[in-house]
Each structure stands twice: as structure tokens, then as C-alpha cells.
Design an enzyme around this catalytic site. Structure first.
Site, PDB file in Angstrom:
ATOM      1  CB  SER A 141       1.746  -0.741   5.122  1.00 37.52           C
ATOM      2  OG  SER A 141       1.133  -0.611   3.850  1.00 37.52           O
ATOM      3  CE1 TYR A 154      -1.483  -4.968   6.345  1.00 34.18           C
ATOM      4  CE2 TYR A 154      -1.657  -3.065   4.899  1.00 34.18           C
ATOM      5  CZ  TYR A 154      -0.907  -4.074   5.455  1.00 34.18           C
ATOM      6  OH  TYR A 154       0.433  -4.194   5.135  1.00 34.18           O
TER       7      TYR A 154
END
Length: 261
Positions: A141, A154
Site C-alpha cells: 500500500s 496498518y
């Protein structure tokens, strides 16, 4: 056609990015091994892809945070000589960070985004080296490069995916195993609903098909890192050049002068 292409094992294949990779790779003639928890969804996707493309599609219903499920997929990657491509896509986000009283979701993210991904990359690496080559696609990501965007672990898990991919490419690339890190920005998938966020509130959300098609172009070009949403590739190249320029300066017998004044 598919007899001449290596099989691709795709995790998180029942929806979103994984299901789109399955569609695109099937249309390229790759036999598939689809892995996810939802057996019914996997079976429906497999039936559709076989009907539309004629490729062989196997399904493995497995929870990658469960040791037995993870071990089964590891064994398949090591032992199935047909497999030459791993799309390490399974991952999750969490609705809060370390200020939330319940930290269990944060720890579960590490189990899936880091532990499972690492073990599958390791099993694939062992299998591919034994078979003379292959490719690993790790889905990360852009939050790896912007950890302030989301609370909790995350961004850290995705930074791990990036650096692991770079380390694997450095180690395995010369031995015939290509490793690609894909860093999507916000993509329209079920991850947002599952993490308690409304995708409609996010700016610049990319459709999943467009993201995967861009990632596959990066794959075909053998990019080490593919960032589908980044307009200026030169920014990434400059970032990498600045990082590499620092590396020779890390090995010093003494602290930098600014810490000794």
C-alpha cells in the site's frame, strides 16, 4: 495455451484485487489456485473463469491466520511443481489504532499482513528456487510511504511488505525469481467496509480493475516497485536514489559529529 504458462496461486482471491488478478491471469492463460476463506465465492469464481477461459482452476478454502490453513497453502506452494507465480494479496485493515481499548484487531493485522505473507513468500521462494525460477507479487500500500494517513499498525505492516519485497528481489532476483511490490492507493474493494470506513468519504478512489491492470503492466516491465496512482515516476526514482545515497554513510565507527558536540 495454459499448458505453457505456470500456474498462479492467488490469496484473498474471492473478491476485490485478488479476484481481479484471477480474471486477468486466467485470460493470459495461467492455470489458477485460488485461496480465500469463503469457499462458496471461490467455487463460483472458479466455475466462471473456467467457463470463460478454459483454464484449470483449483480452489483452497483456508484462513491464513489459522496455523493449519496457512500450513496447507505453504505446502502447496513448495510442492506443486505447476506453480510459478504467487500473488500475495490477502490482507486487511482495522477500524482504529492504539488509542482504542481493544488492540486485538491490530495484532490480527500483523498475523495476516506480515506473518502469513512472509510464510507464503518463503514457501514460494523455496519452491521456485527448486524449480528454476518464478515470480512473487506482494500487494502492499502507499500507506507504507505515508504512515500518518492511518492509525495503528496498518502502515507499518505495509512498510514491511515493501522492504521484504526489496530484500527478496536483491537476494532472489539473480537466481531467477522476480519479486514485485505493488503499492496501491485507495482502491474500491471490500476492505473499507470490513475496516469500518466509508469508501465514499475518501478522495481519489481507484477502481480495482484499473489498479490491477496497471500493476500487471508494471509486472510485465519487471518493475521492483509499482505505484499505480503515482503520476510522476521520477518522484519514486528520486526517493530511491536518496535512500541509496545514504546507505554508504551508515557504516561508521563513531556517532555523527552532531551527536558528539
Amino acid at each position: 495455451m495454459s499448458d505453457h504458462k505456470p500456474a498462479a496461486l492467488i490469496t484473498g482471491a474471492s473478491s476485490g484485487i485478488g479476484a481481479t488478478y484471477a480474471d486477468r491471469l486466467a485470460r493470459r492463460g495461467h492455470p489458477l489456485v485460488l485461496v480465500a476463506r469463503d469457499a462458496a465465492r471461490l467455487a463460483a469464481l472458479a466455475a466462471r473463469l473456467t467457463a470463460e477461459t478454459g483454464v484449470a482452476v483449483d480452489v483452497m478454502a483456508a484462513d491464513l491466520t489459522d496455523p493449519s490453513g496457512l500450513a496447507a497453502v505453504e505446502a502447496r506452494l513448495r510442492d506443486d511443481a505447476r506453480i510459478g507465480l504467487l500473488v500475495n494479496n490477502a490482507g486487511a485493515a482495522a477500524p482504529a489504532g492504539f488509542s482504542d481499548p481493544d488492540l486485538t484487531p491490530q495484532y490480527r493485522l500483523v498475523d495476516l499482513n506480515v506473518v502469513a505473507l512472509t510464510r507464503l513468500a518463503g514457501a514460494a521462494a523455496q519452491g521456485f528456487l527448486a524449480r528454476g525460477g518464478g515470480a512473487i507479487v506482494n500487494i502492499g500500500s502507499v500507506v507504507a510511504l505515508a504512515p500518518e494517513w492511518l492509525p495503528g499498525v496498518y502502515g507499518a505492516t505495509k512498510a514491511y511488505v515493501l522492504t521484504l519485497s526489496q530484500a527478496l528481489q536483491s537476494e532472489l532476483g539473480p537466481r531467477g525469481v522476480y519479486v514485485q511490490a505493488v503499492l496501491p492507493a485507495a482502491t474500491r474493494t471490500e476492505i473499507w467496509e470490513r475496516s469500518g470506513r466509508a469508501v465514499e468519504s475518501l478522495p481519489g478512489v481507484m477502481e480495482v480493475a484499473e489498479m490491477v491492470d496497471a500493476a500487471l503492466k508494471g509486472f510485465d516491465r519487471r518493475e521492483a516497485v509499482t505505484i499505480p496512482s503515482l503520476p510522476d515516476e521520477g518522484q519514486w526514482q528520486a526517493f530511491e536514489a536518496a535512500r541509496r545515497a545514504m546507505v554508504p554513510n551508515f557504516a561508521q565507527a563513531h556517532a555523527a559529529a552532531r551527536y558528539r558536540a
